[in-house]
Write a protein that holds these residues in place. Structure first.
Motif, PDB file in Angstrom:
ATOM      1  N   SER A 196      41.870  -2.056   4.852  1.00 11.01           N
ATOM      2  CA  SER A 196      42.406  -2.536   3.586  1.00 11.01           C
ATOM      3  C   SER A 196      42.098  -4.013   3.443  1.00 11.01           C
ATOM      4  O   SER A 196      42.059  -4.740   4.433  1.00 11.01           O
ATOM      5  N   GLN A 197      41.812  -4.440   2.220  1.00  8.48           N
ATOM      6  CA  GLN A 197      41.574  -5.849   1.985  1.00  8.48           C
ATOM      7  C   GLN A 197      42.888  -6.592   2.098  1.00  8.48           C
ATOM      8  O   GLN A 197      43.937  -6.118   1.669  1.00  8.48           O
ATOM      9  N   PHE A 213      33.900 -16.417   0.903  1.00  7.96           N
ATOM     10  CA  PHE A 213      34.928 -15.448   1.263  1.00  7.96           C
ATOM     11  C   PHE A 213      36.048 -16.136   2.024  1.00  7.96           C
ATOM     12  O   PHE A 213      35.794 -16.967   2.901  1.00  7.96           O
ATOM     13  N   LEU A 222      39.656 -10.352  11.728  1.00  9.62           N
ATOM     14  CA  LEU A 222      39.524 -11.041  10.454  1.00  9.62           C
ATOM     15  C   LEU A 222      39.546 -10.023   9.330  1.00  9.62           C
ATOM     16  O   LEU A 222      38.772  -9.062   9.361  1.00  9.62           O
ATOM     17  N   ILE A 223      40.405 -10.240   8.337  1.00  8.03           N
ATOM     18  CA  ILE A 223      40.460  -9.375   7.180  1.00  8.03           C
ATOM     19  C   ILE A 223      40.002 -10.179   5.975  1.00  8.03           C
ATOM     20  O   ILE A 223      40.562 -11.240   5.678  1.00  8.03           O
ATOM     21  N   PHE A 224      38.992  -9.680   5.287  1.00 10.32           N
ATOM     22  CA  PHE A 224      38.322 -10.434   4.233  1.00 10.32           C
ATOM     23  C   PHE A 224      38.795 -10.045   2.839  1.00 10.32           C
ATOM     24  O   PHE A 224      39.188  -8.909   2.584  1.00 10.32           O
ATOM     25  N   GLY A 225      38.664 -11.005   1.926  1.00  8.19           N
ATOM     26  CA  GLY A 225      38.780 -10.731   0.508  1.00  8.19           C
ATOM     27  C   GLY A 225      37.421 -10.332  -0.051  1.00  8.19           C
ATOM     28  O   GLY A 225      36.429 -10.244   0.680  1.00  8.19           O
ATOM     29  N   ALA A 226      37.373 -10.111  -1.363  1.00  4.92           N
ATOM     30  CA  ALA A 226      36.151  -9.608  -2.000  1.00  4.92           C
ATOM     31  C   ALA A 226      35.144 -10.708  -2.309  1.00  4.92           C
ATOM     32  O   ALA A 226      33.990 -10.420  -2.610  1.00  4.92           O
TER      33      ALA A 226
END
Lengths: 112, 113
Positions: free
Chosen positions: A1-2, A88, A100-104
């Motif tokens: 999930s973002q 990002f 690391l969890i990234f945005g769009a």
């Protein structure tokens, strides 16, 4: 999930102007990082800000973090055509493993 | 200079094939990660590994597996490639301390036909 979202999705400016990109996230974090990606290539780390920091500078980059609003901003001052890229934000939570969890991302175009 | 090397820049495979994407780092990093990148979705974590022979599922592990037999190499395996796995795949590594950010490879653009 973002983890969150960047705003705006795309930004077009002239050389010499400042570019501001915003990032929101959903859960508590250990730190937040910003990366840059030139077209079709890998990502390059720009700057890291820890959850107990409010502002950080690196050259023409200025990052702010507001943990109460779960948001961050990246300011690029005096932009250059070479700054054209996607940017990002990514967060590291407190659960270990340094995931690391990234945005769009935000696509920045700087015109000469 | 530190390096993460992905074996292929572009790859075209047929539906149903078993596909191996290789990633090698020369920095003695403990942590390695596989992401896929799709327009409008950013990077999504598939699998990661924090030590040799250790692996953890990320957010979208379905249809993928990984192998880490040696510290420097982390392989992503598509057991039976499907067209919805057409994407850019990015490998990254991280030492776990003393360094701020991940080091990414240049990516493998996989097309499944």
């Amino acid at each position: 999930s973002q983890q969150g979202e960047e705003d705006p999705q795309a930004l077009s400016i002239q050389e010499g102007e400042n570019a501001t990109m915003n990032c929101s996230y959903k859960t508590s974090i250990n730190n937040l990082q910003w990366y840059r990606q030139n077209s079709g290539r890998g990502l390059v780390h720009l700057i890291l800000i820890r959850s107990n920091e409010r502002e950080k500078h690196s050259g023409r980059l200025r990052v702010t973090l507001d943990t109460s609003k779960k948001s961050s901003s990246l300011l690029i001052t005096a932009s250059r055509a070479a700054d054209t890229a996607s940017y990002f934000c990514a967060t590291v939570g407190g659960g270990g493993y340094n995931k690391l969890i990234f945005g769009a991302g935000t696509r920045l175009a700087v015109h000469p | 200079d530190v390096k993460v090397t992905q074996s292929s820049r572009y790859l075209v495979k047929r539906t149903g094939e078993k596909v191996f994407l290789e990633c090698v780092q020369d920095m003695d990093h403990e942590n390695m990660f596989w992401y896929r990148q799709d327009p409008g979705l950013g990077l999504r974590l598939i699998y990661f590994s924090y030590d040799v022979k250790m692996k953890e599922k990320g957010d979208i592990p379905e249809g993928y597996s990984v192998s880490r037999e040696k510290k420097e190499r982390f392989s992503l395996i598509l057991e039976s490639a499907s067209t919805n796995q057409t994407s850019m795949y990015l490998c990254a590594s991280y030492p776990g301390q003393r360094v701020d950010g991940y080091t990414f490879g240049s990516g493998t653009r996989l097309t499944v036909v």
